[in-house]
Design a protein around this motif. Sequence first.
Motif, PDB file in Angstrom:
ATOM      1  N   ILE A   1       0.876  -1.171   0.000  1.00 44.64           N
ATOM      2  CA  ILE A   1       0.000   0.000   0.000  1.00 44.64           C
ATOM      3  C   ILE A   1       0.909   1.215   0.000  1.00 44.64           C
ATOM      4  O   ILE A   1       1.791   1.342   0.846  1.00 44.64           O
ATOM      5  N   ASN A   2       0.701   2.091  -0.963  1.00 53.10           N
ATOM      6  CA  ASN A   2       1.563   3.257  -1.130  1.00 53.10           C
ATOM      7  C   ASN A   2       0.753   4.526  -0.910  1.00 53.10           C
ATOM      8  O   ASN A   2      -0.352   4.668  -1.432  1.00 53.10           O
ATOM      9  N   LYS A   3       1.288   5.451  -0.121  1.00 49.50           N
ATOM     10  CA  LYS A   3       0.646   6.741   0.125  1.00 49.50           C
ATOM     11  C   LYS A   3       1.202   7.752  -0.870  1.00 49.50           C
ATOM     12  O   LYS A   3       2.419   7.883  -1.003  1.00 49.50           O
TER      13      LYS A   3
ATOM     14  N   ASN B   1       1.062  11.806  -2.255  1.00 46.51           N
ATOM     15  CA  ASN B   1       0.662  13.198  -2.059  1.00 46.51           C
ATOM     16  C   ASN B   1       0.749  13.934  -3.381  1.00 46.51           C
ATOM     17  O   ASN B   1       1.771  13.890  -4.055  1.00 46.51           O
TER      18      ASN B   1
ATOM     19  N   LEU C   1      -4.245  13.839  -0.668  1.00 46.00           N
ATOM     20  CA  LEU C   1      -3.718  12.544  -0.249  1.00 46.00           C
ATOM     21  C   LEU C   1      -4.515  11.426  -0.923  1.00 46.00           C
ATOM     22  O   LEU C   1      -5.749  11.463  -0.936  1.00 46.00           O
ATOM     23  N   SER C   2      -3.818  10.448  -1.498  1.00 48.02           N
ATOM     24  CA  SER C   2      -4.475   9.268  -2.054  1.00 48.02           C
ATOM     25  C   SER C   2      -3.595   8.049  -1.801  1.00 48.02           C
ATOM     26  O   SER C   2      -2.449   8.179  -1.369  1.00 48.02           O
ATOM     27  N   PHE C   3      -4.149   6.872  -2.077  1.00 47.77           N
ATOM     28  CA  PHE C   3      -3.451   5.616  -1.801  1.00 47.77           C
ATOM     29  C   PHE C   3      -3.508   4.713  -3.028  1.00 47.77           C
ATOM     30  O   PHE C   3      -4.476   4.732  -3.785  1.00 47.77           O
ATOM     31  N   SER C   4      -2.462   3.907  -3.198  1.00 52.80           N
ATOM     32  CA  SER C   4      -2.453   2.885  -4.237  1.00 52.80           C
ATOM     33  C   SER C   4      -2.154   1.548  -3.574  1.00 52.80           C
ATOM     34  O   SER C   4      -1.425   1.495  -2.576  1.00 52.80           O
TER      35      SER C   4
ATOM     36  N   LYS D   1      -6.114   2.437  -7.247  1.00 52.76           N
ATOM     37  CA  LYS D   1      -5.858   3.717  -6.602  1.00 52.76           C
ATOM     38  C   LYS D   1      -7.171   4.327  -6.135  1.00 52.76           C
ATOM     39  O   LYS D   1      -8.183   4.229  -6.838  1.00 52.76           O
TER      40      LYS D   1
ATOM     41  N   LYS E   1      -8.920   7.357  -2.845  1.00 56.49           N
ATOM     42  CA  LYS E   1      -8.694   8.335  -1.780  1.00 56.49           C
ATOM     43  C   LYS E   1      -8.523   7.669  -0.412  1.00 56.49           C
ATOM     44  O   LYS E   1      -7.951   8.252   0.494  1.00 56.49           O
ATOM     45  N   GLU E   2      -9.047   6.437  -0.266  1.00 59.57           N
ATOM     46  CA  GLU E   2      -8.963   5.715   1.006  1.00 59.57           C
ATOM     47  C   GLU E   2      -8.382   4.324   0.775  1.00 59.57           C
ATOM     48  O   GLU E   2      -8.551   3.741  -0.297  1.00 59.57           O
ATOM     49  N   ILE E   3      -7.744   3.786   1.816  1.00 57.30           N
ATOM     50  CA  ILE E   3      -7.061   2.498   1.700  1.00 57.30           C
ATOM     51  C   ILE E   3      -8.016   1.350   1.361  1.00 57.30           C
ATOM     52  O   ILE E   3      -7.744   0.580   0.427  1.00 57.30           O
TER      53      ILE E   3
END
Length: 170
Positions: A22-24, A26, A35-38, A56, A58-60
């Motif tokens: 899981i990658n954060k 910016n 902020l988003s997550f992949s 990808k 906005k939330e995990i």
Amino acid sequence: MKRYNHIKAETVEGLEEYTIKINKVNKVVTGGRTLSFSALVVVGNRNGIVGLGFGKAKEIPEAVRKASEHARKNLHRINLQGHTIPFPIEAKYCSSRVRILPAAEGTGVIAGGNIRAVLEYAGVENILSKTYNSRNAINSAKAVLKALLCLKSPRDLARQRDLSLTDIYN
């Protein structure tokens, strides 16, 4: 990447999934940071069927759900010989290069984190591996999947070379 032995998730029972990374992320915009997550997820039945997905959001949880859905849409059948691969193979994806070698019974999976996950969920139990150049999680996982997809069964080789199965084994 070419799609070899592509199958539908509905026809496969006992699929398990594992989140590799899981990658954060910016993104700087005029109003501040966004902020988003992949997420990178591997799905498999530990018996020759495996898929890899990337999502990808906005939330995990949403990113993991998207990645899992993508992995289930991209399932592939891997040609294994027992619990290992039939021959050594090397594959490259972007700058990651991966070499995987068959191993004797009882050796186990000797591989790094994300490569180990892809191999275990594909059903490989005895194998040696080495990663060269980039160890980026996404690229090395895709390189392993690319290598596994290049494995051909003896029947496929015979058909490709216009030979009989006995000619292949001799």
